[in-house]
Design a protein around this motif. Sequence first.
Motif, short mmCIF file in Angstrom:
data_model
loop_
_atom_site.label_atom_id
_atom_site.label_comp_id
_atom_site.label_asym_id
_atom_site.label_seq_id
_atom_site.Cartn_x
_atom_site.Cartn_y
_atom_site.Cartn_z
N PHE A 180 -2.69 -10.27 -1.26
CA PHE A 180 -2.71 -8.88 -1.40
C PHE A 180 -1.26 -8.27 -1.24
O PHE A 180 -1.02 -7.47 -2.13
CB PHE A 180 -3.46 -8.07 -0.32
CG PHE A 180 -3.89 -6.69 -0.50
CD1 PHE A 180 -4.48 -5.95 -1.32
CD2 PHE A 180 -3.05 -5.93 0.62
CE1 PHE A 180 -4.65 -4.79 -1.40
CE2 PHE A 180 -3.04 -4.54 0.74
CZ PHE A 180 -3.63 -3.84 -0.49
N ILE A 181 -0.65 -8.83 -0.62
CA ILE A 181 0.80 -8.50 -0.39
C ILE A 181 1.55 -8.70 -1.89
O ILE A 181 2.25 -7.57 -2.04
CB ILE A 181 1.53 -9.04 0.77
CG1 ILE A 181 1.00 -8.52 2.07
CG2 ILE A 181 3.16 -8.77 0.58
CD1 ILE A 181 1.46 -9.05 3.32
N PHE A 182 1.43 -9.67 -2.37
CA PHE A 182 1.90 -10.06 -3.74
C PHE A 182 1.50 -8.89 -4.77
O PHE A 182 2.24 -8.51 -5.73
CB PHE A 182 1.63 -11.37 -4.15
CG PHE A 182 2.57 -12.42 -3.87
CD1 PHE A 182 4.08 -12.32 -3.97
CD2 PHE A 182 2.41 -13.41 -2.56
CE1 PHE A 182 5.02 -13.39 -3.59
CE2 PHE A 182 3.32 -14.37 -2.18
CZ PHE A 182 4.57 -14.15 -2.51
N ASP A 192 2.48 -4.95 -8.61
CA ASP A 192 1.68 -4.13 -9.36
C ASP A 192 1.82 -2.55 -8.84
O ASP A 192 1.98 -1.56 -9.77
CB ASP A 192 0.29 -4.36 -9.45
CG ASP A 192 -0.69 -3.66 -10.39
OD1 ASP A 192 -0.01 -3.51 -11.64
OD2 ASP A 192 -1.63 -3.28 -10.08
N VAL A 193 1.50 -2.20 -7.77
CA VAL A 193 1.58 -0.90 -7.17
C VAL A 193 2.89 -0.35 -6.80
O VAL A 193 3.33 0.66 -7.30
CB VAL A 193 0.77 -0.82 -5.82
CG1 VAL A 193 0.67 0.63 -5.25
CG2 VAL A 193 -0.73 -1.25 -6.18
N PHE A 194 3.86 -1.37 -6.01
CA PHE A 194 4.91 -0.79 -5.58
C PHE A 194 5.99 -0.36 -6.80
O PHE A 194 6.83 0.52 -6.73
CB PHE A 194 5.82 -1.84 -4.90
CG PHE A 194 6.84 -1.45 -4.17
CD1 PHE A 194 7.02 -0.53 -3.12
CD2 PHE A 194 8.18 -2.00 -4.56
CE1 PHE A 194 8.19 -0.05 -2.74
CE2 PHE A 194 9.39 -1.76 -4.07
CZ PHE A 194 9.44 -0.83 -2.87
N PRO A 195 5.95 -1.28 -7.99
CA PRO A 195 6.86 -0.84 -9.02
C PRO A 195 6.50 0.66 -9.76
O PRO A 195 7.05 1.30 -10.09
CB PRO A 195 6.73 -1.82 -10.18
CG PRO A 195 6.52 -2.95 -9.40
CD PRO A 195 5.43 -2.43 -8.38
N GLN A 196 5.03 0.98 -9.60
CA GLN A 196 4.76 2.20 -10.30
C GLN A 196 5.08 3.27 -9.32
O GLN A 196 5.45 4.56 -9.70
CB GLN A 196 3.21 2.19 -10.37
CG GLN A 196 2.71 1.23 -11.51
CD GLN A 196 1.33 1.19 -11.57
OE1 GLN A 196 0.55 1.87 -10.98
NE2 GLN A 196 0.80 0.45 -12.64
#
Length: 63
Positions: A49-51, A56-60
């Motif tokens: 989940f951290i990966f 996926d979510v963090f770059p957005q």
Amino acid sequence: MKESINNIVPTIRSYFRILKLAKKPSREEFLTIAKVAAAGILAIGIVGFIFYVLMDVFPQMII
């Protein structure tokens, strides 16, 4: 052909010897093993989940 059969018989005998030594785990042993397995599965899930969040979510969120 005969050599392969002669090699199989001792192997099968050793398997039966191991099965005779095996015993059914007690309830306490089983619960301990189940807890350790569940903790391992949970840890792998958290790492996955951290990966996912990082890739996926963090770059957005940055864009």
